[in-house]
Write a protein that holds these residues in place. Sequence first.
Motif, PDB file in Angstrom:
ATOM      1  N   CYS A   1       0.851  -1.193   0.000  1.00  0.00           N
ATOM      2  CA  CYS A   1       0.000   0.000   0.000  1.00  0.00           C
ATOM      3  C   CYS A   1       0.887   1.245   0.000  1.00  0.00           C
ATOM      4  O   CYS A   1       1.802   1.352   0.819  1.00  0.00           O
ATOM      5  CB  CYS A   1      -0.890   0.029   1.239  1.00  0.00           C
ATOM      6  SG  CYS A   1      -1.904  -1.449   1.401  1.00  0.00           S
ATOM      7  N   ALA A   2       0.594   2.168  -0.906  1.00  0.00           N
ATOM      8  CA  ALA A   2       1.412   3.377  -1.029  1.00  0.00           C
ATOM      9  C   ALA A   2       0.595   4.599  -0.610  1.00  0.00           C
ATOM     10  O   ALA A   2      -0.600   4.696  -0.938  1.00  0.00           O
ATOM     11  CB  ALA A   2       1.888   3.536  -2.470  1.00  0.00           C
ATOM     12  N   PHE A   3       1.250   5.526   0.085  1.00  0.00           N
ATOM     13  CA  PHE A   3       0.575   6.733   0.578  1.00  0.00           C
ATOM     14  C   PHE A   3       1.417   7.967   0.241  1.00  0.00           C
ATOM     15  O   PHE A   3       2.272   8.384   1.037  1.00  0.00           O
ATOM     16  CB  PHE A   3       0.389   6.653   2.107  1.00  0.00           C
ATOM     17  CG  PHE A   3      -0.580   5.599   2.546  1.00  0.00           C
ATOM     18  CD1 PHE A   3      -1.915   5.899   2.748  1.00  0.00           C
ATOM     19  CD2 PHE A   3      -0.146   4.296   2.738  1.00  0.00           C
ATOM     20  CE1 PHE A   3      -2.815   4.912   3.147  1.00  0.00           C
ATOM     21  CE2 PHE A   3      -1.045   3.306   3.136  1.00  0.00           C
ATOM     22  CZ  PHE A   3      -2.378   3.618   3.340  1.00  0.00           C
ATOM     23  N   PRO A   4       1.232   8.569  -0.929  1.00  0.00           N
ATOM     24  CA  PRO A   4       1.949   9.816  -1.214  1.00  0.00           C
ATOM     25  C   PRO A   4       1.385  10.958  -0.360  1.00  0.00           C
ATOM     26  O   PRO A   4       0.231  11.346  -0.549  1.00  0.00           O
ATOM     27  CB  PRO A   4       1.713  10.039  -2.708  1.00  0.00           C
ATOM     28  CG  PRO A   4       0.538   9.198  -3.067  1.00  0.00           C
ATOM     29  CD  PRO A   4       0.419   8.097  -2.061  1.00  0.00           C
TER      30      PRO A   4
ATOM     31  N   VAL B   1      -3.046   2.657  -3.814  1.00  0.00           N
ATOM     32  CA  VAL B   1      -2.362   3.951  -3.686  1.00  0.00           C
ATOM     33  C   VAL B   1      -3.395   4.943  -3.161  1.00  0.00           C
ATOM     34  O   VAL B   1      -4.461   5.120  -3.762  1.00  0.00           O
ATOM     35  CB  VAL B   1      -1.812   4.444  -5.047  1.00  0.00           C
ATOM     36  CG1 VAL B   1      -1.162   5.814  -4.903  1.00  0.00           C
ATOM     37  CG2 VAL B   1      -0.818   3.447  -5.623  1.00  0.00           C
ATOM     38  N   SER B   2      -3.088   5.587  -2.043  1.00  0.00           N
ATOM     39  CA  SER B   2      -4.033   6.541  -1.443  1.00  0.00           C
ATOM     40  C   SER B   2      -3.344   7.885  -1.280  1.00  0.00           C
ATOM     41  O   SER B   2      -2.290   7.984  -0.658  1.00  0.00           O
ATOM     42  CB  SER B   2      -4.482   6.044  -0.066  1.00  0.00           C
ATOM     43  OG  SER B   2      -5.011   4.752  -0.183  1.00  0.00           O
TER      44      SER B   2
ATOM     45  N   ILE C   1      -5.079  -1.130 -10.049  1.00  0.00           N
ATOM     46  CA  ILE C   1      -4.624  -0.786  -8.696  1.00  0.00           C
ATOM     47  C   ILE C   1      -5.745   0.009  -8.035  1.00  0.00           C
ATOM     48  O   ILE C   1      -6.335   0.901  -8.654  1.00  0.00           O
ATOM     49  CB  ILE C   1      -3.356   0.108  -8.768  1.00  0.00           C
ATOM     50  CG1 ILE C   1      -2.231  -0.595  -9.526  1.00  0.00           C
ATOM     51  CG2 ILE C   1      -2.917   0.566  -7.386  1.00  0.00           C
ATOM     52  CD1 ILE C   1      -1.613  -1.741  -8.831  1.00  0.00           C
ATOM     53  N   LEU C   2      -6.045  -0.287  -6.788  1.00  0.00           N
ATOM     54  CA  LEU C   2      -7.043   0.508  -6.066  1.00  0.00           C
ATOM     55  C   LEU C   2      -6.439   1.887  -5.852  1.00  0.00           C
ATOM     56  O   LEU C   2      -5.379   2.013  -5.236  1.00  0.00           O
ATOM     57  CB  LEU C   2      -7.323  -0.120  -4.703  1.00  0.00           C
ATOM     58  CG  LEU C   2      -8.063  -1.455  -4.713  1.00  0.00           C
ATOM     59  CD1 LEU C   2      -8.015  -2.085  -3.333  1.00  0.00           C
ATOM     60  CD2 LEU C   2      -9.509  -1.238  -5.166  1.00  0.00           C
ATOM     61  N   PHE C   3      -7.138   2.906  -6.369  1.00  0.00           N
ATOM     62  CA  PHE C   3      -6.551   4.248  -6.300  1.00  0.00           C
ATOM     63  C   PHE C   3      -7.522   5.207  -5.632  1.00  0.00           C
ATOM     64  O   PHE C   3      -8.623   5.455  -6.129  1.00  0.00           O
ATOM     65  CB  PHE C   3      -6.201   4.735  -7.715  1.00  0.00           C
ATOM     66  CG  PHE C   3      -5.680   6.138  -7.728  1.00  0.00           C
ATOM     67  CD1 PHE C   3      -4.442   6.450  -7.188  1.00  0.00           C
ATOM     68  CD2 PHE C   3      -6.449   7.181  -8.249  1.00  0.00           C
ATOM     69  CE1 PHE C   3      -3.970   7.757  -7.168  1.00  0.00           C
ATOM     70  CE2 PHE C   3      -5.988   8.491  -8.248  1.00  0.00           C
ATOM     71  CZ  PHE C   3      -4.741   8.774  -7.698  1.00  0.00           C
ATOM     72  N   ALA C   4      -7.117   5.751  -4.475  1.00  0.00           N
ATOM     73  CA  ALA C   4      -7.972   6.682  -3.726  1.00  0.00           C
ATOM     74  C   ALA C   4      -7.482   8.104  -3.973  1.00  0.00           C
ATOM     75  O   ALA C   4      -6.407   8.497  -3.501  1.00  0.00           O
ATOM     76  CB  ALA C   4      -7.902   6.360  -2.245  1.00  0.00           C
ATOM     77  N   PRO C   5      -8.239   8.910  -4.748  1.00  0.00           N
ATOM     78  CA  PRO C   5      -7.783  10.262  -5.071  1.00  0.00           C
ATOM     79  C   PRO C   5      -7.867  11.190  -3.858  1.00  0.00           C
ATOM     80  O   PRO C   5      -8.702  10.982  -2.965  1.00  0.00           O
ATOM     81  CB  PRO C   5      -8.765  10.710  -6.152  1.00  0.00           C
ATOM     82  CG  PRO C   5     -10.000   9.933  -5.887  1.00  0.00           C
ATOM     83  CD  PRO C   5      -9.579   8.622  -5.296  1.00  0.00           C
TER      84      PRO C   5
END
Length: 451
Positions: free
Chosen positions: A321-324, A347-348, A368-372
């Motif tokens: 899980c990535a969190f920019p 990616v959240s 990829i699950l992508f949370a804007p």
Amino acid sequence: MSISDETIEKIRRTNCQTDNTFFQAVEEVLVSLKPILESDPIYERHAIVERLTTPDREFKFKVVWMDDNQKIMVNNGYRVQFNNALGPYKGGLRFHPSVNSGILKFLGFEQIFKNSLTGLPIGGAKGGSDFDPKGKSDFEVMKFCSAYMTELHKHIGPRIDVPAGDIGVGAREIGYLFGEYKKITSSYEGVLTGKPFMFGGSLMRPEATGYGCVYFTDEMLKYAGKDGFEGRICAVSGAGNVAIHTIEKLYKLGAKPVTCSDSGGTIYDPRGIDLDTLKDIKLKKRESLIKYLDTHSEAIYTPVEEYPEGGHEVWQIPCECAFPCATQNELTEIDAKTLVENGCISVSEGANMPSTPEAIEVFKENDILFAPAKAANAGGVAVSEFEMSQNAGMEKWTYEKVESMLETTMRQICKRVHLTAQEYGVAGNYVDGANIAGFKRVADAMIAEGI
Ligand code: NDP
């Protein structure tokens, strides 16, 4: 040409000539809105898109202050009041040398949708200055904040426009700004949020954005049948308010965050980031992350100069899980491909618009699950609204109450986005789901309120 192609072209010509970041945000939203704009002509009849992409008003003003050497300094101050269909203008202030009217317009535009998604009664705005608090004494920051408020106070009020913090504006700056507002207006009112607890701030505000982003992701993972965080390796970028509290909540839910970064470089600690050390370096001492090595020689520090070309070191580290959580456009197409190759599943966006459009395309192509950002990082503004409510009622809510309301709000946002995406035939696409759900609430209010 479809309705939104025409509109995009018109907006580019009239509203975005020097504002690339703003145009990037507008274009992304309008492409997402095609299904709703084309299925319901009411929005075109009421010129909602043109009205929504034009700020209600923008202020630019001069801020003159004196540094510790008695030198007179001049900065630019800004406030963009974008849309108040749903409630008073609400959005942070950013103090950073990169601030200009284009960036604030982009952030203000995004804020309308984010605030709408919370389901709370708040409109969208953003403001700030090209002042750099880094390396300034407390006294200099205070003098700058006073000078900035001398002008800003004319445009804000608890039922008009309620600014908050953002990059470079934390509790210290909000305190000075509040003090000056009080002095000028002789009025003690909830005109700013993110205040220290002792004079009207809400508990949990510092934690809200990071915690909220993790709650949102937890819910998104559940919808995708990939339950929970237990044992998951996570990569987080940034080392500020959002990143630190994302890391904190990830630990609480059983994950292992192994990275963080600042503008100088990236720390990779395979044993998990030591949160106390991180807080001590970045929140207390405001030092460079390289200091982490003083107490953790097993960690790896990569300075910016050694990052892969066109990429960011954090995203080279394998994670699920990535969190920019640092800044805009910090996750590029190259980074996105590396994340996919390394088996990342979600990616959240804790930061505002950290992924480039090309990176988002890569996520889409690879499921990829992508949370804007406008959905995933809405926790901060939600708790800001809780602060407004507490101030209006002269109340103080407990930590437990605020956290429980935050968690409920974030899980509801996720559900709203998820269901909207399904309804408009783009199931699993959280970008479109967030844009459509955010748009619909504001647009319907604008129509009901007339022109
Ligand atoms: P902070 O100022 O607390 O922290 C920002 C962090 O990002 C700092 O550690 C900074 O490094 C680092 N950083 C800046 N540029 C880069 C870069 N190019 N590469 C790596 N690191 C970088 O800000 P916040 O944590 O509050 O905000 C982070 C993001 O989240 C912003 O996009 C903001 O708009 C967004 N956001 C914040 C909310 C909040 O509640 N605070 C709410 C919603 C969104 P350094 O220490 O060297 O300056």
